[in-house]
Motif scaffolding. Structure first.
Motif, PDB file in Angstrom:
ATOM      1  N   ARG A 199      35.233 161.910  81.861  1.00 32.84           N
ATOM      2  CA  ARG A 199      35.258 163.075  80.959  1.00 32.84           C
ATOM      3  C   ARG A 199      36.638 163.704  80.911  1.00 32.84           C
ATOM      4  N   ARG A 200      37.448 163.372  81.919  1.00 33.20           N
ATOM      5  CA  ARG A 200      38.809 163.925  81.966  1.00 33.20           C
ATOM      6  C   ARG A 200      39.762 162.850  82.479  1.00 33.20           C
ATOM      7  N   LEU A 201      39.808 161.786  81.740  1.00 32.82           N
ATOM      8  CA  LEU A 201      40.554 160.619  82.189  1.00 32.82           C
ATOM      9  C   LEU A 201      42.051 160.895  82.375  1.00 32.82           C
ATOM     10  N   THR A 202      42.581 161.757  81.534  1.00 29.22           N
ATOM     11  CA  THR A 202      44.024 162.014  81.590  1.00 29.22           C
ATOM     12  C   THR A 202      44.440 162.675  82.910  1.00 29.22           C
ATOM     13  N   ASP A 203      43.464 163.285  83.606  1.00 28.01           N
ATOM     14  CA  ASP A 203      43.792 163.936  84.883  1.00 28.01           C
ATOM     15  C   ASP A 203      44.372 162.978  85.907  1.00 28.01           C
ATOM     16  N   CYS A 204      44.071 161.690  85.769  1.00 23.90           N
ATOM     17  CA  CYS A 204      44.578 160.770  86.791  1.00 23.90           C
ATOM     18  C   CYS A 204      45.895 160.105  86.376  1.00 23.90           C
ATOM     19  N   PHE A 205      46.404 160.431  85.195  1.00 22.72           N
ATOM     20  CA  PHE A 205      47.705 159.868  84.772  1.00 22.72           C
ATOM     21  C   PHE A 205      48.817 160.099  85.790  1.00 22.72           C
ATOM     22  N   PRO A 206      48.988 161.356  86.269  1.00 19.69           N
ATOM     23  CA  PRO A 206      50.103 161.572  87.216  1.00 19.69           C
ATOM     24  C   PRO A 206      49.974 160.705  88.463  1.00 19.69           C
ATOM     25  N   SER A 207      48.745 160.543  88.967  1.00 17.79           N
ATOM     26  CA  SER A 207      48.559 159.729  90.168  1.00 17.79           C
ATOM     27  C   SER A 207      48.953 158.283  89.896  1.00 17.79           C
ATOM     28  N   ILE A 208      48.505 157.763  88.777  1.00 18.08           N
ATOM     29  CA  ILE A 208      48.800 156.369  88.437  1.00 18.08           C
ATOM     30  C   ILE A 208      50.305 156.159  88.266  1.00 18.08           C
ATOM     31  N   ASP A 209      50.924 157.070  87.528  1.00 22.41           N
ATOM     32  CA  ASP A 209      52.388 156.982  87.344  1.00 22.41           C
ATOM     33  C   ASP A 209      53.092 156.966  88.687  1.00 22.41           C
ATOM     34  N   TYR A 210      52.627 157.847  89.552  1.00 24.23           N
ATOM     35  CA  TYR A 210      53.272 157.991  90.853  1.00 24.23           C
ATOM     36  C   TYR A 210      53.210 156.695  91.649  1.00 24.23           C
ATOM     37  N   PHE A 211      52.020 156.118  91.763  1.00 16.45           N
ATOM     38  CA  PHE A 211      51.883 154.901  92.587  1.00 16.45           C
ATOM     39  C   PHE A 211      52.542 153.697  91.928  1.00 16.45           C
ATOM     40  N   GLU A 212      52.521 153.659  90.598  1.00 13.87           N
ATOM     41  CA  GLU A 212      53.227 152.568  89.915  1.00 13.87           C
ATOM     42  C   GLU A 212      54.705 152.626  90.245  1.00 13.87           C
ATOM     43  N   GLN A 213      55.263 153.837  90.170  1.00 15.11           N
ATOM     44  CA  GLN A 213      56.694 153.995  90.448  1.00 15.11           C
ATOM     45  C   GLN A 213      57.049 153.675  91.895  1.00 15.11           C
ATOM     46  N   ARG A 214      56.169 154.087  92.815  1.00 11.33           N
ATOM     47  CA  ARG A 214      56.443 153.848  94.227  1.00 11.33           C
ATOM     48  C   ARG A 214      56.167 152.421  94.644  1.00 11.33           C
ATOM     49  N   GLY A 215      55.444 151.684  93.830  1.00  9.01           N
ATOM     50  CA  GLY A 215      55.066 150.333  94.204  1.00  9.01           C
ATOM     51  C   GLY A 215      53.968 150.302  95.264  1.00  9.01           C
ATOM     52  N   THR A 216      53.217 151.377  95.369  1.00  4.61           N
ATOM     53  CA  THR A 216      52.095 151.429  96.312  1.00  4.61           C
ATOM     54  C   THR A 216      50.888 150.731  95.672  1.00  4.61           C
ATOM     55  N   PRO A 217      50.283 149.748  96.352  1.00  2.00           N
ATOM     56  CA  PRO A 217      49.092 149.122  95.773  1.00  2.00           C
ATOM     57  C   PRO A 217      47.993 150.167  95.552  1.00  2.00           C
ATOM     58  N   PHE A 218      47.390 150.154  94.388  1.00  2.00           N
ATOM     59  CA  PHE A 218      46.312 151.121  94.139  1.00  2.00           C
ATOM     60  C   PHE A 218      45.205 150.500  93.300  1.00  2.00           C
ATOM     61  N   ILE A 219      44.030 151.118  93.380  1.00  2.00           N
ATOM     62  CA  ILE A 219      42.919 150.729  92.518  1.00  2.00           C
ATOM     63  C   ILE A 219      42.443 151.989  91.810  1.00  2.00           C
ATOM     64  N   VAL A 220      41.720 151.812  90.721  1.00  2.00           N
ATOM     65  CA  VAL A 220      41.138 152.963  90.037  1.00  2.00           C
ATOM     66  C   VAL A 220      39.624 152.893  90.212  1.00  2.00           C
ATOM     67  N   ALA A 221      39.058 153.935  90.805  1.00  2.00           N
ATOM     68  CA  ALA A 221      37.612 154.019  91.007  1.00  2.00           C
ATOM     69  C   ALA A 221      37.083 155.120  90.097  1.00  2.00           C
ATOM     70  N   VAL A 222      36.210 154.727  89.185  1.00  2.00           N
ATOM     71  CA  VAL A 222      35.677 155.696  88.222  1.00  2.00           C
ATOM     72  C   VAL A 222      34.410 156.297  88.819  1.00  2.00           C
ATOM     73  N   ASN A 223      34.466 157.573  89.136  1.00  3.11           N
ATOM     74  CA  ASN A 223      33.318 158.252  89.738  1.00  3.11           C
ATOM     75  C   ASN A 223      32.321 158.607  88.640  1.00  3.11           C
ATOM     76  N   CYS A 224      31.123 158.061  88.755  1.00  4.30           N
ATOM     77  CA  CYS A 224      30.133 158.259  87.690  1.00  4.30           C
ATOM     78  C   CYS A 224      29.341 159.544  87.924  1.00  4.30           C
ATOM     79  N   PHE A 225      29.753 160.586  87.272  1.00  3.70           N
ATOM     80  CA  PHE A 225      29.054 161.863  87.382  1.00  3.70           C
ATOM     81  C   PHE A 225      27.797 161.819  86.531  1.00  3.70           C
ATOM     82  N   ASP A 226      26.785 162.578  86.977  1.00  7.69           N
ATOM     83  CA  ASP A 226      25.557 162.654  86.187  1.00  7.69           C
ATOM     84  C   ASP A 226      25.899 163.220  84.816  1.00  7.69           C
TER      85      ASP A 226
END
Ligand SMILES: Nc1nc2c(ncn2[C@@H]2O[C@H](COP(=O)(O)OP(=O)(O)OP(=O)(O)O)[C@@H](O)[C@H]2O)c(=O)[nH]1
Ligand SMILES: [Mg+2]
Lengths: 191, 116
Positions: free
Chosen positions: A111-138
């Motif tokens: 419902r607020r996908l853009t909220d995780c943009f900064p996190s993704i940008d950050y880890f991409e830039q740092r080269g830290t391995p990351f995954i995206v887990a979509v939390n399924c809210f009711d």
């Protein structure tokens, strides 16, 4: 100064990032013994109506709580989880946390996908391995992981999965997926 | 995210007003262990530092210690730095930073997590 090699404990660090209220604390609590850990944020703006602490370093700080969890795999092998707020103003914590980190779980709320943009940008830039887990809210519309991947413009090798962080079994799958991804990244780099 | 309302003044008192110390760059998962050496008679170590020595007797990470003594990280780093300068503890950087954790360790973690 160093310990004897036989009792060298190995500690691994995993980060849990994502926007406000996305389920970071819930995830860490579902899989580990969660404990409070406080750090200070230095406030640059002195007009925030706080007590004057002049003469004591002249710094104004406020306390920020991180989620801190610990999973003992066996004696001498411990995984530490750190959940930190995702907003850019907290990147001072991330800089220290991501150093030497095994990887990061970026939690997303469709419902607020853009909220995780900064996190993704950050880890991409740092080269830290990351995954995206979509939390399924009711009540949130379910999205297929591939739609999320496209919406977030992720590299094809970044794992995307759906989860319910309130469930321990689901939280386990999230962490296993991350460590497997980190392992893949590591072996690819060694080749 | 939880934020407390005001600034924290007491920690500065605890650290003698210092914000810089030899403990500043300690990694959160660096391992701290008490050496067992008793503090010099003329050094004044406070109750917080005594607690830290106790917690670190069998080895504990910086984050574990900060969480146990319930003080902000910055303060705990200063206290640990002082104890280190006095030879009362040894600090070892995490094994993971360099070189990377081995494949064997990661496989062990994956299996361990699955078995939880
Ligand atoms: N229905 C549902 N509720 C959830 C789920 N995950 C978390 N919640 C609820 O959402 C709220 C926020 O979860 P938190 O774990 O506190 O989120 P957070 O990311 O730590 O939040 P901040 O630290 O404030 O940024 C809590 O009331 C949780 O119970 C989920 O998968 N489904
Ligand atoms: Mg939280």
């Amino acid at each position: 100064m160093a310990f004897a090699p036989s009792d060298e404990p190995v500690a691994l660090k995993i980060l849990v990032a994502g926007g406000f209220g996305v389920g970071k604390t819930t995830l860490v609590g579902a899989i580990s013994e969660i404990r409070p850990l406080r750090t200070e944020e230095v406030l640059s703006d002195r007009s925030v109506g706080v007590d004057d602490i002049d003469g004591v370093e002249g710094k104004t700080t406020t306390t920020v709580a991180m989620d801190f969890g610990r999973i003992t795999i066996r004696e001498g092998l411990v995984v530490y989880l750190f959940g930190t707020p995702g907003q850019e103003r907290f990147w001072f914590m991330w800089d220290e946390l991501s150093y030497g980190a095994l990887g990061a779980v970026v939690l997303a709320d469709t419902r607020r996908l853009t909220d995780c943009f900064p996190s993704i940008d950050y880890f991409e830039q740092r080269g830290t391995p990351f995954i995206v887990a979509v939390n399924c809210f009711d009540g949130a519309e379910r999205h297929e992981p591939d739609d999320v991947r496209v919406a977030l413009d992720l590299d094809p090798e970044v794992p995307v999965l759906l989860c319910d962080v309130r469930r321990r079994a689901s939280a386990k799958v999230v962490l296993v997926t991350l460590v497997e991804h980190a392992l893949k990244t590591l072996t690819a780099a060694q080749r | 995210m939880d934020e407390e309302a005001g600034p924290v003044v007491r920690p500065f008192a605890l650290t003698g007003g210092r914000a810089r110390s030899s403990g500043d760059n300690l990694d959160l998962i660096a391992m701290v262990r008490s050496t067992g050496t008793p503090p010099h008679g003329d050094t004044t170590i406070g109750p917080e530092q005594r607690r830290i020595l106790e917690i670190a007797r069998s080895g504990a990470s910086v984050a574990d210690i900060a969480s146990d003594v319930d003080l902000p990280l910055g303060v705990v780093r200063v206290l640990i730095g002082d104890l280190h300068d006095q030879g009362l503890i040894v600090v070892r950087p995490p094994v993971t930073v360099a070189p990377q954790p081995s494949e064997r360790i990661l496989k062990e973690v994956i299996n361990g997590l699955r078995a939880l």
